[in-house]
Each structure stands twice: as C-alpha cells, then as structure tokens.
Write a protein that holds these residues in place. Sequence first.
Motif, short mmCIF file in Angstrom:
data_model
loop_
_atom_site.label_atom_id
_atom_site.label_comp_id
_atom_site.label_asym_id
_atom_site.label_seq_id
_atom_site.Cartn_x
_atom_site.Cartn_y
_atom_site.Cartn_z
N PHE A 151 1.44 -0.93 8.34
CA PHE A 151 2.35 -1.07 7.21
C PHE A 151 3.05 -2.41 7.31
CE2 PHE A 151 2.19 3.52 7.63
CZ PHE A 151 2.27 3.98 6.33
N THR A 152 3.37 -3.00 6.18
CA THR A 152 4.34 -4.09 6.17
C THR A 152 5.71 -3.44 6.24
OG1 THR A 152 4.62 -4.12 3.77
CG2 THR A 152 2.83 -5.50 4.70
N VAL A 153 6.73 -4.19 6.53
CA VAL A 153 8.09 -3.66 6.56
C VAL A 153 8.45 -3.10 5.19
CG1 VAL A 153 10.53 -4.24 6.87
CG2 VAL A 153 8.81 -5.17 8.45
N SER A 154 8.10 -3.81 4.14
CA SER A 154 8.40 -3.35 2.78
C SER A 154 7.72 -2.04 2.46
CB SER A 154 7.96 -4.39 1.75
OG SER A 154 8.62 -5.61 1.96
N GLU A 155 6.45 -1.91 2.85
CA GLU A 155 5.72 -0.67 2.60
C GLU A 155 6.35 0.51 3.35
OE1 GLU A 155 1.30 -2.64 1.95
OE2 GLU A 155 1.91 -1.98 3.95
N LEU A 156 6.71 0.29 4.61
CA LEU A 156 7.34 1.35 5.38
C LEU A 156 8.65 1.79 4.74
CD1 LEU A 156 7.53 3.17 7.87
CD2 LEU A 156 8.64 1.26 9.05
N ALA A 157 9.48 0.83 4.37
CA ALA A 157 10.77 1.15 3.76
C ALA A 157 10.59 1.88 2.42
CB ALA A 157 11.60 -0.12 3.57
N THR A 158 9.65 1.41 1.61
CA THR A 158 9.40 2.03 0.30
C THR A 158 8.90 3.46 0.46
OG1 THR A 158 8.93 -0.11 -0.71
CG2 THR A 158 8.06 1.84 -1.83
N ASP A 159 7.91 3.65 1.32
CA ASP A 159 7.35 5.00 1.49
C ASP A 159 8.35 5.95 2.14
OD1 ASP A 159 5.01 4.39 0.22
OD2 ASP A 159 3.83 4.15 2.04
N MET A 180 0.86 -1.17 0.00
CA MET A 180 0.00 0.00 0.00
C MET A 180 0.90 1.23 0.00
SD MET A 180 -1.88 1.65 3.35
CE MET A 180 -1.98 0.14 4.17
N SER A 181 0.83 1.99 -1.02
CA SER A 181 1.56 3.24 -1.08
C SER A 181 0.63 4.34 -0.60
CB SER A 181 2.03 3.50 -2.50
OG SER A 181 2.90 4.59 -2.52
N MET A 182 1.17 5.24 0.23
CA MET A 182 0.32 6.27 0.80
C MET A 182 0.56 7.62 0.17
SD MET A 182 2.22 6.75 4.46
CE MET A 182 1.83 8.44 4.79
N ASP A 183 -0.39 8.51 0.36
CA ASP A 183 -0.26 9.90 -0.08
C ASP A 183 0.69 10.60 0.87
OD1 ASP A 183 -0.47 12.52 -0.86
OD2 ASP A 183 -2.58 12.73 -0.29
N LEU A 184 1.87 10.96 0.39
CA LEU A 184 2.90 11.56 1.25
C LEU A 184 2.76 13.07 1.36
CD1 LEU A 184 5.93 9.46 0.02
CD2 LEU A 184 4.58 9.11 2.07
#
Length: 104
Positions: free
Chosen positions: A15-23, A1-5
């Motif tokens: 968040f998954t770990v991957s989502e947190l790192a990506t965002d 899940m990509s969030m609106d930054l």
Amino acid sequence: MSMDLSAPLSQPMDFTVSELATDARRLLETHFQLIWVTGEISSFTRASSGHWYFTLKDEKAQVRCAMFKNRNQFTRYQPKHGDRKLAPLDVIEQLRMKVSADGR
C-alpha cells in the motif's frame, strides 16, 4: 488501489500511505461511526490552544484521544488522571493512525 474490505487478505499487499489511510478510514466509517468506549484516563493535558489530549486505556490496550476546544468548552466534566469514564469517540473525526514499521 482501493481494496475489497469485505474479505480478509489472503496474501500480503503493498500500500502507499495514502491508500492505507483511505482504506482504513473507509473501513472504520463503514463499521464504527459513533462508539462509546470505557477506559481509564491517563496522560491528560490541556494545550494552550484549549484542546484536550489524553489516553483511554484498560489492562490490554490504549487509545489516544483528542477533544478539541470547540467541543470541550461545552462540557461540565473536567477530566483528570485515573478517572474511569465512558466516552463517545467519533471515529470519523478523531481517526489517527499509529503504524509500526518493522523494515520488512
């Protein structure tokens, strides 16, 4: 899940770990690409690989840093504990995250 930054979070999100790192990486890449940081060098070590590891700190915070052999071999400066330096940090290449888990 990509969030609106572009907007702050109004409620907690999972968040998954991957989502947190990506965002987190995307946020830093968008707003801070190459920055200069002034701080005191501490915990400096030269690894057998030739890489340098150190912390840049001030009275309120610290940032762990790495300068890899392919870059530090071209510098004339030899860091030592207690030096106050202005250092370029390439956030895109050097991003490392430390997240505290509180069990909630």
